[in-house]
Design an enzyme around this catalytic site. Structure first.
Site, PDB file in Angstrom:
ATOM      1  CD1 TRP A 101      -2.014  -2.236   1.913  1.00 46.41           C
ATOM      2  CD2 TRP A 101      -2.921  -1.383   0.053  1.00 46.41           C
ATOM      3  NE1 TRP A 101      -2.994  -3.097   1.475  1.00 46.41           N
ATOM      4  CE2 TRP A 101      -3.564  -2.597   0.338  1.00 46.41           C
ATOM      5  CE3 TRP A 101      -3.318  -0.660  -1.076  1.00 46.41           C
ATOM      6  CZ2 TRP A 101      -4.588  -3.119  -0.457  1.00 46.41           C
ATOM      7  CZ3 TRP A 101      -4.335  -1.171  -1.871  1.00 46.41           C
ATOM      8  CH2 TRP A 101      -4.956  -2.382  -1.560  1.00 46.41           C
ATOM      9  CG  ASP A 168      -3.154   3.838   4.403  1.00 47.06           C
ATOM     10  OD1 ASP A 168      -4.195   3.591   5.045  1.00 47.06           O
ATOM     11  OD2 ASP A 168      -2.844   3.245   3.345  1.00 47.06           O
ATOM     12  CE  LYS A 192      -8.284  -3.681   3.767  1.00 44.39           C
ATOM     13  NZ  LYS A 192      -7.493  -2.592   3.245  1.00 44.39           N
TER      14      LYS A 192
HETATM   15  C1  LIG Z   1      -6.890  -2.012   1.941  1.00 45.48           C
HETATM   16  C2  LIG Z   1      -5.902  -0.932   2.121  1.00 45.48           C
HETATM   17  C3  LIG Z   1      -5.845   0.177   1.234  1.00 45.48           C
HETATM   18  C4  LIG Z   1      -6.742   0.286   0.039  1.00 45.48           C
HETATM   19  O1  LIG Z   1      -8.022   0.571   0.411  1.00 45.48           O
HETATM   20  P1  LIG Z   1      -9.187   0.831  -0.655  1.00 45.48           P
HETATM   21  O2  LIG Z   1     -10.253   1.403   0.206  1.00 45.48           O
HETATM   22  O3  LIG Z   1      -9.528  -0.481  -1.247  1.00 45.48           O
HETATM   23  O4  LIG Z   1      -8.688   1.792  -1.656  1.00 45.48           O
HETATM   24  C5  LIG Z   1      -4.919   1.159   1.488  1.00 45.48           C
HETATM   25  N1  LIG Z   1      -4.078   1.084   2.532  1.00 45.48           N
HETATM   26  C6  LIG Z   1      -4.100   0.049   3.395  1.00 45.48           C
HETATM   27  C7  LIG Z   1      -3.149   0.026   4.543  1.00 45.48           C
HETATM   28  C8  LIG Z   1      -5.013  -0.986   3.214  1.00 45.48           C
HETATM   29  O5  LIG Z   1      -5.033  -2.021   4.068  1.00 45.48           O
END
Ligand SMILES: *Cc1c(COP(=O)(O)O)cnc(C)c1O
Length: 354
Positions: A101, A168, A192
């Site tokens: 990511w 993030d 998540k």
């Molecule tokens: C799943 C994930 C993403 C991507 O998320 P989307 O909502 O599918 O764009 C980005 N960063 C991390 C750490 C993730 O686990």
């Protein structure tokens, strides 16, 4: 209640009573109308939005001077929105590369300016978190990923810096205590640890905005959404509503300090088994292990078929590792009950004994 033990990395397990309530609201939310057919400008939905924001504020103790947004486009759109809003023309941003990511975030940022990768754990297949790295003299912001969903590592100590800190937190937000004041912008895709896919939580310190010198398209400008209370256009009402229910569930349980303890207990239980079970091994460096995504392998690959079958029989779902790591990944987000982890451990022990 849990017919299937859902270890999926995302979209992930949600509390059963949240799903029950959500399904009722699909049929009748207000005055015999469905949640997904009422106006997002109506008072009942306005309350949902404000309630969801208030829950974020309460759970994370968000101080004054920060805005809370529910946006669309997933965490992936934030990979572009962050540099669009924060990177000056000809500016520099610093990124920590701890996995897939982060790599994707770096790729987008490079389209806006100069990116310095402070450290990269690529050589160890992202099995650890880099610790000793330096910052250039001047940079517009630093970006890191708190929990590396795919490789199962987690930042335990965030670097302290003078500049703007962007994180993030998609896969570990609301799982442990954080000090919001240490961050200037946090983003997290809902699916998540907060709710269903479709919305992305952004917590942003207002004073960092409006300084990039760029002409930002309205939908990509954080200020647009701050001014309109995340309702510049039609928001993803279902996703925000279910996120609100999940946050309410968390608050009723005892909030972040309660769930952090539970998460530590759950992760310790599973890692202890991985370490003492002679046929399994963990893939992430011990000190950097994630309490959300537990990655492990069978030492002898030929046992995989047997293990997979036993997991299927025990109704264990979603533990196949990401294709870039192989092996197994048990995602044990907030809503995962400890009983499901015990079922997995039982299968691991039975396979060892065979
Ligand atoms: C799943 C994930 C993403 C991507 O998320 P989307 O909502 O599918 O764009 C980005 N960063 C991390 C750490 C993730 O686990």
């Amino acid at each position: 209640m849990y017919k299937t033990h859902n270890f999926s990395a995302g979209p992930c397990i949600l509390p059963n009573n949240v799903l029950q309530q959500a399904s009722k609201s699909i049929i009748n939310f207000d005055n015999n109308l469905s949640l997904i057919e009422i106006s997002h400008r109506s008072q009942p939905f306005d309350e949902v939005m404000n309630n969801a924001k208030q829950l974020v504020k309460d759970l994370l103790s968000v101080p004054l001077g920060y805005s809370i947004l529910f946006l669309q486009g997933g965490a992936s759109l934030q990979f572009s929105m962050v540099p669009y809003n924060l990177m000056k023309i000809n500016g520099t941003a610093v990124y920590l590369n701890t996995g897939t990511w982060a790599t994707k975030a770096i790729k987008e940022a490079k389209k806006f300016g100069n990116v310095v990768v402070a450290a990269d754990s690529c050589e160890s297949n992202y099995s650890s978190i880099p610790k000793n790295y330096t910052f250039p003299k001047e940079y517009n912001y630093f970006h890191c990923t708190s929990n590396n969903t795919i490789y199962g590592t987690q930042i335990k100590n965030f670097p302290s810096l003078n500049g703007i800190m962007v994180c993030d937190m998609s896969s570990d937000i609301f799982s442990r205590k954080i000090n919001i004041k240490d961050f200037d912008l946090i983003y997290a895709g809902a699916q998540k640890n907060m709710g269903p896919a479709g919305t992305t939580l952004v917590i942003i310190k207002d004073e960092i905005l409006g300084k990039s010198g760029r002409d930002i398209p309205s939908m990509l400008d954080y200020n647009t959404h701050i001014e309109k209370n995340s309702m510049f256009n039609t928001p993803p009402v279902f996703s925000i509503y279910v996120s609100m229910l999940t946050l309410q569930w968390l608050k009723n349980l005892g909030g972040i300090s309660y769930i952090e303890n539970e998460n530590i207990k759950k992760a310790d239980l599973l890692y202890n088994e991985i370490d003492k079970n002679s046929i399994f091994e963990g893939t992430a460096q011990k000190e950097d292990r994630s309490n959300m995504n537990v990655c492990f392998k069978l030492k002898d690959k030929s046992k995989e078929q047997d293990f997979n079958n036993m997991c299927n029989n025990a109704k264990i779902s979603g533990i196949k590792g990401h294709r870039s790591v192989g092996g197994y990944r048990a995602s044990i987000y907030n809503a995962m009950p400890i009983e499901s982890i015990e079922v997995l451990i039982d299968v691991m022990q039975k396979l060892e004994k065979k």
